[in-house]
Design an enzyme around this catalytic site. Structure first.
Site, short mmCIF file in Angstrom:
data_model
loop_
_atom_site.label_atom_id
_atom_site.label_comp_id
_atom_site.label_asym_id
_atom_site.label_seq_id
_atom_site.Cartn_x
_atom_site.Cartn_y
_atom_site.Cartn_z
N ASN A 10 76.54 44.25 -28.33
CA ASN A 10 76.52 42.80 -28.08
C ASN A 10 77.58 42.48 -27.02
O ASN A 10 78.77 42.48 -27.29
CB ASN A 10 76.82 42.06 -29.39
CG ASN A 10 76.87 40.55 -29.20
OD1 ASN A 10 76.52 40.03 -28.14
ND2 ASN A 10 77.30 39.85 -30.24
N LYS A 12 78.09 39.71 -25.59
CA LYS A 12 78.57 38.33 -25.72
C LYS A 12 78.57 37.64 -24.35
O LYS A 12 77.69 37.88 -23.53
CB LYS A 12 79.94 38.31 -26.41
CG LYS A 12 79.87 39.04 -27.77
CD LYS A 12 81.09 38.84 -28.61
CE LYS A 12 80.92 39.58 -29.92
NZ LYS A 12 82.05 39.39 -30.82
#
Length: 254
Positions: A10, A12
């Site tokens: 991830n 982000k």
């Protein structure tokens, strides 16, 4: 039944075009276990999804970090599941603690989002996890059970769901749940599925861990019997992500 190890990265809200190309290039050149040993999914910001998908090696997949709760329309700033399907993006992360806590997404809203994404043919990494305050008050299992139940109330088929247990106090803090702490929650979640969904789902569903996973701690965590992989934050932007993918072999040799 052997559950295939799953490693999600991830990214982000990070990256520039050049940085993304550099990360993908590093991963494309990495020697990692084959697809029958580990499933690898990368989740860049929305704006980089087409670029990552176009450059990424064929045995790795792409995921969105979120999607809208229903069909598109007058929802400024949102991205619909239909758009992800159109781009050929097979996965989406839903219910990440940052969205729960910073954007006040409720358990019920997340349950609806998971159900809608699945209805459009997208596979879901559904996140659950408790805050430090909740852990210290002894309510960890109540919290993650309620979060999981809100999803279970909206769906009947778990084949395309990976559940990510992410203790909020361990995300980006450098604090990591000990292997024993992670195993305890994963085991309890599996028992919850056994009791509330079915024995088959409890056995099959992959429950992965997220929260300051890195190259140094991944092997010991991977060795836990109910831990089926990782959802990796900061370390997924670094070369050590390759070591985390390789930790899948711990399961293979177990």
């Amino acid at each position: 039944m052997a559950r295939k190890f799953f490693v999600g990265g991830n990214w982000k809200c990070n990256g520039t075009t050049e940085e993304v190309k550099k990360i993908v290039s590093m991963l494309n050149e990495a020697e990692v276990p084959s697809e029958d040993v580990v499933e690898v999914v990368l989740s860049p910001p929305f704006v980089f999804l087409p670029l990552v998908k176009s450059l990424l090696r064929s045995d790795f997949q792409a995921a969105a970090q979120n999607c809208w709760v229903r069909k598109g329309g007058a929802f400024t700033g949102e991205v619909s599941a239909e758009m992800l399907v159109n781009l050929g993006i097979p996965w989406v992360i839903i219910g990440h603690s940052e969205r729960r806590l910073l954007l006040n997404e409720s358990n019920e809203f997340i349950g609806d989002k998971v159900a809608y994404a699945l209805s459009q043919g997208i596979k879901v990494i559904a996140c659950v996890g408790e805050t430090l305050e909740q852990r210290e008050s002894g309510s960890t299992l109540d919290v993650v059970s309620a979060q999981t139940k809100a999803i279970a109330d909206k769906i009947s088929n778990w084949d395309n769901v990976v559940l990510a247990y992410e203790p909020v106090w361990a995300i980006g803090t450098g604090k990591v749940a000990t292997p024993a702490q992670a195993q305890e929650v994963h085991s309890e979640l599996r028992k919850w599925f056994h009791k509330n969904v079915s024995a088959e789902v409890a056995e099959k569903i992959r429950i992965i861990y997220g929260g300051s996973v890195n190259g140094a701690n991944c092997k010991e965590l991977a060795g836990q019997p109910d831990l089926d992989g990782f959802l990796v934050g900061g370390a997924s932007l670094k070369p050590e992500f390759v070591d985390i993918i390789k930790s899948a072999t711990v399961k293979k040799s177990a």
